[in-house]
Scaffold this active site. Structure first.
Site, PDB file in Angstrom:
ATOM      1  N   CYS A  69       0.833  -1.209   0.000  1.00  0.00           N
ATOM      2  CA  CYS A  69       0.000   0.000   0.000  1.00  0.00           C
ATOM      3  C   CYS A  69       0.865   1.256   0.000  1.00  0.00           C
ATOM      4  O   CYS A  69       1.575   1.526   0.973  1.00  0.00           O
ATOM      5  CB  CYS A  69      -0.922  -0.067   1.212  1.00  0.00           C
ATOM      6  N   CYS A  72       0.228   3.841   2.706  1.00  0.00           N
ATOM      7  CA  CYS A  72       0.683   3.334   4.015  1.00  0.00           C
ATOM      8  C   CYS A  72       2.167   3.610   4.207  1.00  0.00           C
ATOM      9  O   CYS A  72       2.611   4.022   5.279  1.00  0.00           O
ATOM     10  CB  CYS A  72       0.455   1.824   4.117  1.00  0.00           C
TER      11      CYS A  72
END
Ligand code: ZN
Length: 144
Positions: A69, A72
């Protein structure tokens, strides 16, 4: 509020009892003697998650994330910075939802990153989407 707090060691997961008045004095773990606060989030597995969420008397802020991600990864250094701002009032932790899929499912994590704030073992707030360190600290402080 009681006079002493239970704090779970981020290194050995021992449950320490620390007088609330000494929280700011950089307490060390009674078992492994390492600092209980290192201005860094603790990486949790399904086992250590249960101990940290269930036994810490301070709130625990968990970043549910995954290695694939992009947002993230972008937020990771911001989350570390937020740990420096929020410790020792709040414990910051990370759960890799790729490695610990059961935890992501248990808490119904639909998008990542998602921040979930726990107090006394229960979820009190959550926020999806990447945030800067200042915004993380402000959001958490507003929930306490
Ligand atoms: Zn320890």
């Amino acid at each position: 509020m009681s006079d002493s707090l239970h704090l779970v060691c981020p290194h050995c997961q021992a449950i320490n009892r620390v007088p609330a008045a000494r929280l700011d004095e950089a307490p060390n773990c009674g078992k492994c003697h390492k600092p209980l606060f290192t201005a860094h989030p603790v990486e949790l597995t399904v086992l250590s998650f249960a101990i940290h969420i269930g036994r810490n008397d301070i709130p625990v802020l968990v970043d549910f994330w995954a290695p694939w991600c992009g947002p993230c990864k972008a937020m990771a250094p911001q989350f570390v910075q937020a740990a420096g701002m929020l410790e020792p009032r709040v414990r910051l932790a990370k759960v890799d939802t790729e490695a610990e899929q059961a935890l992501g499912a248990q808490y119904g994590i639909r998008s990542i990153p998602t921040l979930v704030l726990f107090k006394g073992g229960r979820e009190v707030a959550r926020q999806a989407g990447a945030m800067g360190a200042q915004d993380i600290a402000r959001w958490v402080t507003a929930q306490l």
